[in-house]
Write a protein that holds these residues in place. Structure first.
Motif, mmCIF file in Angstrom:
data_model
loop_
_atom_site.group_PDB
_atom_site.id
_atom_site.type_symbol
_atom_site.label_atom_id
_atom_site.label_comp_id
_atom_site.label_asym_id
_atom_site.label_seq_id
_atom_site.Cartn_x
_atom_site.Cartn_y
_atom_site.Cartn_z
ATOM 1 N N SER A 17 -4.203 0.859 -7.044
ATOM 2 C CA SER A 17 -4.089 2.305 -6.972
ATOM 3 C C SER A 17 -4.251 2.972 -8.320
ATOM 4 N N SER A 216 -6.263 8.808 -2.091
ATOM 5 C CA SER A 216 -5.354 7.687 -1.853
ATOM 6 C C SER A 216 -3.913 8.107 -2.121
ATOM 7 N N ASN A 218 0.280 6.415 -2.402
ATOM 8 C CA ASN A 218 1.139 5.237 -2.450
ATOM 9 C C ASN A 218 2.585 5.674 -2.604
ATOM 10 N N TYR A 235 3.696 0.771 -0.470
ATOM 11 C CA TYR A 235 2.646 0.883 0.542
ATOM 12 C C TYR A 235 1.518 1.731 -0.034
ATOM 13 N N ALA A 237 -2.392 3.559 0.891
ATOM 14 C CA ALA A 237 -3.408 3.949 1.863
ATOM 15 C C ALA A 237 -4.454 4.793 1.150
ATOM 16 N N GLU A 246 -13.170 2.318 7.919
ATOM 17 C CA GLU A 246 -11.731 2.483 8.104
ATOM 18 C C GLU A 246 -11.026 2.628 6.763
ATOM 19 N N LYS A 247 -9.904 3.376 6.770
ATOM 20 C CA LYS A 247 -9.115 3.523 5.555
ATOM 21 C C LYS A 247 -8.572 2.175 5.094
ATOM 22 N N GLN A 249 -5.603 -0.023 3.722
ATOM 23 C CA GLN A 249 -4.145 -0.008 3.723
ATOM 24 C C GLN A 249 -3.621 -1.361 3.262
ATOM 25 N N SER A 250 -2.575 -1.326 2.460
ATOM 26 C CA SER A 250 -1.981 -2.576 1.986
ATOM 27 C C SER A 250 -0.510 -2.374 1.669
ATOM 28 N N SER A 274 -5.365 -3.514 6.785
ATOM 29 C CA SER A 274 -6.535 -3.014 7.514
ATOM 30 C C SER A 274 -7.693 -3.982 7.309
ATOM 31 N N ALA A 277 -9.308 -3.911 3.841
ATOM 32 C CA ALA A 277 -8.511 -4.269 2.670
ATOM 33 C C ALA A 277 -8.644 -5.755 2.359
#
Length: 290
Positions: A17, A216, A218, A235, A237, A246-247, A249-250, A274, A277
Protein backbone atom coordinates in the motif's frame (compact mmCIF):
# COMPACT_ATOMS: atom_id res chain seq x y z
CA UNK A 1 12.35 2.95 33.10
CA UNK A 2 13.95 3.40 29.71
CA UNK A 3 17.20 4.92 28.46
CA UNK A 4 17.72 7.09 25.43
CA UNK A 5 19.84 4.41 23.86
CA UNK A 6 16.73 2.32 23.11
CA UNK A 7 15.43 3.29 19.68
CA UNK A 8 11.86 2.54 18.65
CA UNK A 9 11.41 3.26 14.96
CA UNK A 10 8.12 1.84 13.75
CA UNK A 11 7.53 1.49 10.00
CA UNK A 12 3.82 0.69 9.63
CA UNK A 13 1.66 -0.30 6.75
CA UNK A 14 1.82 -3.21 4.33
CA UNK A 15 4.40 -2.62 1.59
CA UNK A 16 1.95 -3.06 -1.20
CA UNK A 17 0.00 0.00 0.00
CA UNK A 18 3.05 2.28 0.42
CA UNK A 19 1.38 4.95 2.49
CA UNK A 20 4.57 6.83 3.33
CA UNK A 21 3.97 6.24 7.02
CA UNK A 22 7.03 6.22 9.25
CA UNK A 23 6.95 6.48 13.02
CA UNK A 24 10.12 7.74 14.61
CA UNK A 25 11.66 8.29 17.98
CA UNK A 26 13.14 11.73 17.25
CA UNK A 27 14.65 12.28 20.69
CA UNK A 28 15.86 8.65 21.05
CA UNK A 29 14.21 7.98 24.42
CA UNK A 30 12.67 4.65 23.44
CA UNK A 31 9.15 6.13 23.29
CA UNK A 32 7.53 6.54 19.86
CA UNK A 33 6.89 10.16 18.85
CA UNK A 34 3.16 9.51 18.50
CA UNK A 35 2.84 8.69 22.23
CA UNK A 36 5.77 10.75 23.56
CA UNK A 37 4.23 13.35 25.91
CA UNK A 38 7.60 15.05 26.48
CA UNK A 39 9.36 15.45 23.10
CA UNK A 40 12.98 16.61 22.75
CA UNK A 41 14.14 15.45 26.17
CA UNK A 42 17.97 15.44 26.57
CA UNK A 43 19.81 12.36 25.33
CA UNK A 44 21.14 11.27 28.74
CA UNK A 45 17.84 11.56 30.60
CA UNK A 46 16.09 8.54 32.05
CA UNK A 47 12.42 8.72 31.07
CA UNK A 48 9.16 7.04 32.06
CA UNK A 49 6.71 5.27 29.73
CA UNK A 50 5.34 8.65 28.62
CA UNK A 51 8.76 9.85 27.50
CA UNK A 52 9.10 12.39 30.37
CA UNK A 53 12.30 12.89 32.35
CA UNK A 54 12.62 11.00 35.64
CA UNK A 55 16.32 11.66 36.17
CA UNK A 56 19.18 13.28 34.27
CA UNK A 57 22.50 11.47 34.02
CA UNK A 58 24.27 14.77 33.33
CA UNK A 59 25.06 17.55 35.76
CA UNK A 60 23.78 20.09 33.22
CA UNK A 61 20.89 19.91 30.76
CA UNK A 62 22.60 21.56 27.81
CA UNK A 63 22.82 18.40 25.68
CA UNK A 64 20.92 18.50 22.41
CA UNK A 65 19.81 15.87 19.93
CA UNK A 66 19.98 16.44 16.19
CA UNK A 67 16.63 16.69 14.39
CA UNK A 68 18.20 15.06 11.33
CA UNK A 69 18.05 11.27 11.13
CA UNK A 70 18.49 8.58 8.47
CA UNK A 71 17.90 4.91 8.02
CA UNK A 72 18.93 2.27 5.49
CA UNK A 73 16.85 -0.89 5.11
CA UNK A 74 17.61 -4.05 3.14
CA UNK A 75 15.08 -6.81 2.65
CA UNK A 76 14.14 -10.08 1.01
CA UNK A 77 10.68 -11.28 0.00
CA UNK A 78 8.83 -14.15 -1.65
CA UNK A 79 5.45 -14.07 -3.37
CA UNK A 80 3.37 -16.73 -5.06
CA UNK A 81 0.56 -15.73 -7.42
CA UNK A 82 -2.02 -17.46 -9.57
CA UNK A 83 -3.81 -14.52 -11.18
CA UNK A 84 -6.75 -15.15 -13.51
CA UNK A 85 -4.97 -13.34 -16.31
CA UNK A 86 -1.55 -14.95 -15.76
CA UNK A 87 0.07 -18.34 -15.24
CA UNK A 88 1.16 -19.44 -11.81
CA UNK A 89 4.34 -17.58 -10.85
CA UNK A 90 6.75 -17.53 -7.93
CA UNK A 91 8.83 -14.43 -7.33
CA UNK A 92 11.80 -13.74 -5.05
CA UNK A 93 12.98 -10.17 -4.57
CA UNK A 94 15.59 -8.15 -2.72
CA UNK A 95 15.01 -4.52 -1.77
CA UNK A 96 16.91 -1.43 -0.69
CA UNK A 97 15.30 1.56 1.02
CA UNK A 98 16.72 4.81 2.41
CA UNK A 99 14.85 7.40 4.52
CA UNK A 100 15.63 10.88 5.76
CA UNK A 101 13.76 12.38 8.75
CA UNK A 102 13.64 15.98 9.89
CA UNK A 103 11.17 16.57 12.70
CA UNK A 104 7.76 15.82 11.15
CA UNK A 105 9.04 15.65 7.57
CA UNK A 106 10.47 12.56 5.86
CA UNK A 107 11.79 11.57 2.43
CA UNK A 108 11.93 8.00 1.16
CA UNK A 109 13.57 6.26 -1.80
CA UNK A 110 13.26 2.53 -2.48
CA UNK A 111 13.99 0.04 -5.21
CA UNK A 112 13.94 -3.75 -5.56
CA UNK A 113 15.23 -6.45 -7.88
CA UNK A 114 13.18 -9.56 -8.62
CA UNK A 115 13.50 -13.03 -10.13
CA UNK A 116 10.31 -14.86 -11.13
CA UNK A 117 9.48 -18.24 -12.61
CA UNK A 118 6.15 -19.16 -14.17
CA UNK A 119 4.55 -22.61 -14.23
CA UNK A 120 5.45 -22.99 -17.91
CA UNK A 121 9.14 -22.67 -17.09
CA UNK A 122 9.46 -19.05 -18.28
CA UNK A 123 11.77 -16.96 -16.11
CA UNK A 124 12.13 -13.22 -15.80
CA UNK A 125 14.20 -10.82 -13.74
CA UNK A 126 14.82 -7.11 -13.40
CA UNK A 127 13.96 -4.07 -11.32
CA UNK A 128 10.51 -3.15 -10.10
CA UNK A 129 9.49 0.50 -10.38
CA UNK A 130 11.59 2.80 -8.18
CA UNK A 131 9.69 4.85 -5.60
CA UNK A 132 10.64 8.34 -4.39
CA UNK A 133 8.32 10.18 -2.01
CA UNK A 134 7.88 12.56 0.89
CA UNK A 135 5.59 12.64 3.90
CA UNK A 136 4.58 15.20 6.53
CA UNK A 137 3.10 14.41 9.91
CA UNK A 138 0.40 16.61 11.46
CA UNK A 139 0.19 15.87 15.17
CA UNK A 140 -3.37 16.77 16.21
CA UNK A 141 -2.99 15.52 19.80
CA UNK A 142 -0.49 13.44 21.75
CA UNK A 143 -2.39 10.34 20.63
CA UNK A 144 -3.65 11.28 17.14
CA UNK A 145 -1.49 11.99 14.09
CA UNK A 146 -2.30 12.52 10.42
CA UNK A 147 0.10 11.93 7.52
CA UNK A 148 0.07 13.49 4.07
CA UNK A 149 2.29 11.98 1.40
CA UNK A 150 3.20 12.41 -2.25
CA UNK A 151 5.44 10.28 -4.42
CA UNK A 152 6.43 9.15 -7.87
CA UNK A 153 6.99 5.69 -9.34
CA UNK A 154 9.84 5.82 -11.85
CA UNK A 155 9.47 3.30 -14.73
CA UNK A 156 12.41 1.01 -14.00
CA UNK A 157 10.10 -2.04 -14.35
CA UNK A 158 10.38 -3.26 -17.95
CA UNK A 159 7.57 -5.53 -19.19
CA UNK A 160 5.81 -6.39 -22.44
CA UNK A 161 2.71 -4.61 -21.12
CA UNK A 162 4.11 -1.14 -21.85
CA UNK A 163 4.59 -0.15 -18.19
CA UNK A 164 7.02 2.51 -19.34
CA UNK A 165 5.73 5.83 -17.99
CA UNK A 166 5.99 7.58 -14.65
CA UNK A 167 3.14 7.17 -12.15
CA UNK A 168 2.27 9.64 -9.37
CA UNK A 169 0.87 8.85 -5.94
CA UNK A 170 -0.79 10.85 -3.14
CA UNK A 171 -1.89 9.53 0.24
CA UNK A 172 -3.48 10.53 3.54
CA UNK A 173 -3.46 8.39 6.67
CA UNK A 174 -3.93 8.51 10.42
CA UNK A 175 -2.63 6.81 13.55
CA UNK A 176 -4.44 6.86 16.90
CA UNK A 177 -3.18 5.42 20.18
CA UNK A 178 -5.24 4.20 23.12
CA UNK A 179 -2.56 3.30 25.66
CA UNK A 180 -0.55 0.57 23.86
CA UNK A 181 -3.24 -0.08 21.24
CA UNK A 182 -2.77 1.57 17.84
CA UNK A 183 -5.57 2.13 15.31
CA UNK A 184 -4.49 3.17 11.82
CA UNK A 185 -5.84 3.58 8.32
CA UNK A 186 -5.27 5.40 5.05
CA UNK A 187 -6.30 6.22 1.52
CA UNK A 188 -4.10 6.60 -1.57
CA UNK A 189 -4.68 7.64 -5.17
CA UNK A 190 -2.31 6.72 -8.00
CA UNK A 191 -2.26 8.55 -11.32
CA UNK A 192 -1.18 5.80 -13.72
CA UNK A 193 0.69 7.14 -16.73
CA UNK A 194 1.18 3.88 -18.65
CA UNK A 195 -0.10 3.55 -22.22
CA UNK A 196 -2.77 1.03 -23.19
CA UNK A 197 -1.39 -1.96 -25.09
CA UNK A 198 -2.45 -4.99 -27.14
CA UNK A 199 -0.43 -8.22 -26.77
CA UNK A 200 -0.63 -11.63 -28.45
CA UNK A 201 0.17 -15.03 -26.98
CA UNK A 202 1.94 -17.87 -28.78
CA UNK A 203 -1.38 -19.07 -30.23
CA UNK A 204 -2.12 -15.68 -31.73
CA UNK A 205 -4.84 -14.76 -29.24
CA UNK A 206 -5.26 -11.03 -28.69
CA UNK A 207 -5.38 -9.42 -25.23
CA UNK A 208 -6.20 -5.76 -24.66
CA UNK A 209 -4.83 -4.06 -21.55
CA UNK A 210 -6.38 -0.72 -20.63
CA UNK A 211 -4.79 1.14 -17.74
CA UNK A 212 -6.69 3.15 -15.15
CA UNK A 213 -5.93 5.39 -12.18
CA UNK A 214 -6.36 3.57 -8.88
CA UNK A 215 -7.82 4.15 -5.43
CA UNK A 216 -6.83 2.08 -2.41
CA UNK A 217 -7.74 1.88 1.27
CA UNK A 218 -6.18 0.15 4.26
CA UNK A 219 -6.92 -0.09 7.95
CA UNK A 220 -5.86 -2.11 10.93
CA UNK A 221 -5.03 -2.44 14.58
CA UNK A 222 -1.69 -2.93 16.33
CA UNK A 223 -0.15 -2.97 19.77
CA UNK A 224 3.16 -2.89 21.59
CA UNK A 225 3.53 -6.41 22.98
CA UNK A 226 6.73 -5.27 24.72
CA UNK A 227 8.76 -2.07 24.61
CA UNK A 228 10.70 -3.57 21.69
CA UNK A 229 8.05 -5.55 19.82
CA UNK A 230 5.12 -4.09 17.87
CA UNK A 231 2.57 -6.29 16.06
CA UNK A 232 -0.33 -5.35 13.79
CA UNK A 233 -3.01 -6.83 11.55
CA UNK A 234 -4.51 -4.94 8.61
CA UNK A 235 -6.79 -5.14 5.59
CA UNK A 236 -6.10 -3.67 2.14
CA UNK A 237 -8.44 -3.06 -0.80
CA UNK A 238 -7.52 -1.31 -4.03
CA UNK A 239 -8.21 -1.07 -7.74
CA UNK A 240 -6.22 -3.07 -10.26
CA UNK A 241 -4.24 -0.90 -12.68
CA UNK A 242 -6.00 -2.85 -15.45
CA UNK A 243 -9.54 -1.64 -16.19
CA UNK A 244 -12.23 -4.29 -15.90
CA UNK A 245 -10.46 -6.49 -13.37
CA UNK A 246 -11.61 -7.34 -9.85
CA UNK A 247 -10.41 -5.20 -6.96
CA UNK A 248 -7.28 -6.36 -5.14
CA UNK A 249 -7.91 -7.40 -1.53
CA UNK A 250 -5.51 -8.78 1.05
CA UNK A 251 -5.06 -9.27 4.78
CA UNK A 252 -1.66 -8.92 6.40
CA UNK A 253 0.28 -9.37 9.62
CA UNK A 254 3.21 -7.10 10.43
CA UNK A 255 5.88 -7.01 13.11
CA UNK A 256 8.58 -4.54 14.12
CA UNK A 257 11.35 -5.40 16.57
CA UNK A 258 13.94 -3.01 18.02
CA UNK A 259 17.30 -4.77 18.33
CA UNK A 260 19.20 -1.84 19.89
CA UNK A 261 19.44 1.94 19.53
CA UNK A 262 20.43 1.63 15.84
CA UNK A 263 19.32 -1.76 14.49
CA UNK A 264 15.78 -2.94 13.90
CA UNK A 265 14.00 -5.60 11.87
CA UNK A 266 10.54 -5.98 10.36
CA UNK A 267 8.62 -9.00 9.13
CA UNK A 268 5.31 -9.30 7.33
CA UNK A 269 2.95 -11.85 5.81
CA UNK A 270 0.02 -11.14 3.48
CA UNK A 271 -2.70 -13.42 2.16
CA UNK A 272 -4.61 -12.54 -0.97
CA UNK A 273 -8.39 -12.39 -0.58
CA UNK A 274 -9.23 -11.87 -4.25
CA UNK A 275 -8.25 -13.61 -7.49
CA UNK A 276 -6.26 -10.53 -8.55
CA UNK A 277 -4.15 -10.47 -5.37
CA UNK A 278 -0.90 -12.28 -4.68
CA UNK A 279 -1.81 -15.55 -2.97
CA UNK A 280 0.99 -15.39 -0.39
CA UNK A 281 3.59 -12.74 0.35
CA UNK A 282 6.37 -12.97 2.97
CA UNK A 283 9.10 -10.43 3.67
CA UNK A 284 11.90 -9.84 6.18
CA UNK A 285 13.85 -6.58 6.43
CA UNK A 286 16.79 -5.34 8.46
CA UNK A 287 17.36 -1.63 9.10
CA UNK A 288 19.97 0.67 10.59
CA UNK A 289 18.89 4.04 12.05
CA UNK A 290 21.27 6.91 12.73
Amino acid sequence: MQYKKNLTLMLMGFMLSTNLQAFTDSDLDGVDDSVDKCPNTPFMDIVDLNGCTKKSLLKTSHSTVSSHHFDIIVGASYSGADYNQLNRSDTAATSLQADYYYKDFSIQASTSYYYSKESGGITDDGFYDTFIGASYRIKATNDLSFYVGIGTLLPTYDTTLNNNNTDYKASVSFSYYINKINLFGGYSYTLVGDDDVVVYDSAGNEYDYTYQDTNSFNGGIGMYVTNKLYLSASYFAGDSIYAGYEKIQSASLYGYYTIDRHWFTTFSYARGLSDTATDNYVSVRLGYFF
